[in-house]
Scaffold this active site. Sequence first.
Site, PDB file in Angstrom:
ATOM      1  N   GLN A 102       0.836  -1.205   0.000  1.00  0.00           N
ATOM      2  CA  GLN A 102       0.000   0.000   0.000  1.00  0.00           C
ATOM      3  C   GLN A 102       0.872   1.256   0.000  1.00  0.00           C
ATOM      4  OE1 GLN A 102      -0.131  -2.591   2.071  1.00  0.00           O
ATOM      5  NE2 GLN A 102      -2.220  -3.081   2.718  1.00  0.00           N
ATOM      6  N   GLN A 141      -0.466   0.108  -5.687  1.00  0.00           N
ATOM      7  CA  GLN A 141      -1.510  -0.370  -4.777  1.00  0.00           C
ATOM      8  C   GLN A 141      -1.993   0.791  -3.910  1.00  0.00           C
ATOM      9  OE1 GLN A 141      -0.549  -3.896  -2.547  1.00  0.00           O
ATOM     10  NE2 GLN A 141      -2.369  -3.771  -1.273  1.00  0.00           N
ATOM     11  N   ASP A 142      -3.327   0.925  -3.807  1.00  0.00           N
ATOM     12  CA  ASP A 142      -3.947   1.950  -2.951  1.00  0.00           C
ATOM     13  C   ASP A 142      -3.551   3.367  -3.369  1.00  0.00           C
ATOM     14  OD1 ASP A 142      -4.922  -0.227  -1.656  1.00  0.00           O
ATOM     15  OD2 ASP A 142      -4.134   0.281   0.318  1.00  0.00           O
ATOM     16  N   ASP A 163      -6.605  -2.448  -5.733  1.00  0.00           N
ATOM     17  CA  ASP A 163      -7.475  -1.606  -4.901  1.00  0.00           C
ATOM     18  C   ASP A 163      -7.112  -0.127  -5.047  1.00  0.00           C
ATOM     19  OD1 ASP A 163      -8.356  -4.080  -4.001  1.00  0.00           O
ATOM     20  OD2 ASP A 163      -7.150  -4.026  -2.185  1.00  0.00           O
ATOM     21  N   ARG A 173     -13.799  -5.252  -5.368  1.00  0.00           N
ATOM     22  CA  ARG A 173     -13.991  -6.326  -4.394  1.00  0.00           C
ATOM     23  C   ARG A 173     -14.420  -5.707  -3.073  1.00  0.00           C
ATOM     24  NH1 ARG A 173      -8.181  -8.645  -2.223  1.00  0.00           N
ATOM     25  NH2 ARG A 173      -7.016  -6.677  -2.159  1.00  0.00           N
TER      26      ARG A 173
END
Length: 566
Positions: free
Chosen positions: A359, A381-382, A403, A473
């Site tokens: 992240q 990521q993130d 994500d 998700r």
Amino acid sequence: MASLSSLLKLSLFFCFLFLLYTPTTSTKTKTQTKTNTNNKTTTNTLHNPTFHSLCQSTPYPSACLSSMDLSIPLDLPTNILSLVLKSLLSAISSTTPLSHVLAAALHSPYLVETQRSSVQDCVDLHAATLYSLSHTSSLIKSGLPDKFLPDIRAHLSAALTNKVTCLEGLAGATGPMKNPLFSSLLSAYQPVSNALSLVPKAGKTKKQGRRLSVSDFPAWVPQRDHRLLQSNDDGDDNGDDNGDGDNGNDPSSIITVAKDGTGNFTTISDAIAFAPNYSNDRVIIAIHAGVYEEYVVIDSYKTNIVFIGDGMDVTVITGSRSVGDGWTTFRSATVAVSGEGFMARDITFKNTAGPTKGQAVALRVNADLVALYRCTIDGYQDTLYVHSFRQFYRECDILGTVDFIFGNAAVVIQACNIIAKAPIPGQSNVITAQSRDDPNEETGISIQNCSIVASVDLASTSSSVRTKTYLGRPWRNYSTTVYIESFIDGLVDPAGWTQWNGAQGLDTLYYGEYMNAGPGSNTDARVTWLGYHIMDYDDASYFSASNFIYGDEWLGSTSIPYDNQI
């Protein structure tokens, strides 16, 4: 480990102080009736049928009843709901000593840096909660008029999100006190859930759509802000409409940042520090071309800050913090926005930690009424942490892998390019991870009229090792995400959506698609979860800018164009 032992001892102290400062139900039920200082007869809430009925409709009836003030006059005011909400918010505010305990923990010599960061997150988040509760209480005093309902619900939803983020940061702790600590925090926030469940939802509209011009400004927006904020039509990309480069503004009213020293400041952080606190007027910070390697924090008291760059390709704010290097997700952000009314245009927000560091947030927003226009938000990521409150993104490029649009805001992303990049080998891409945790929250991610495409590096991978890419998700049980009238390219897996942890949230989430196009938009092979929906017009209209983030009440003042209806 000594550091972990110290953390658990602090947790135990935390729990004891919580019990000391939270009134118990048994104390409140000793007396059926009594007389208050004004000699008015009062009644025990637990035996008042009206209050009892209201509390039974909340998620935590016992906590609701125990939060009620017993000294309630028998000649109750007309708006009983307001009185109940005031009592609930008063009970929540009694958790103030938790802030002191967490602050004391920061001075412990036994905490390693990752634990210290998690505790600091909780300190900051709980302070934000107390501010939201204070703001909500002031609005409730007016008797819950319809115009305040969206604000009240937004602040209560944000408070619940703060709780969840704090718990996530402390999730790595182990030992016998972990569960009692989590239970205490959950109990402390039960009145927030109860209050949110009782606040009525404002009415939604279902009128035909129109596009608001960038020239539509309320009378209170200064003329100088019109000319600086609106898109230019003269081709010189400096925001003026006559090509002379002066913007028609008083230069002394604008704070300028330039790396070469030709502005008021050479760093963005110094410009923010100079900006007035709690400003009711927009504070324009013009950031000239350059790569600004700094971590920018816009605190809650820095309201109505506006960033104006020279273009998303030339004005870049960049950092490289990541969970892999010991930062919490919350604190990894290159730019972190907590100040209400923030706006930005023509800037890139970037995190260069890379795909292997986990992240790594480029932009985090936990502030209300935030709007970005023609910006790039780039990471892996993130990437974009839409943490809480109401947010709007228009004509932006958002890039990432896992994500990369996540959080629990009520956010509308409109006319943007959402670009999936190549992750580490064997990893799947997931565009969204929405974290709605309470069924009464009005939060979610609404993606409208966007393009969902692959980056050059992802598109160039061979078909034998092609990365699977999913629309979203469920980070939390009530995860809510919709794609409306967007172009979905062939990179998206035919199933569309993927699981987080087994069957978690599959029946309670809300994932929807409406009138999308492109090779990845075919819904024939989509998931068959109970929470997945092929939406009709009315379903989709709920997620419009006007309805979902009440955009007609505030987006018109930003000068940013928006489609207010589906």
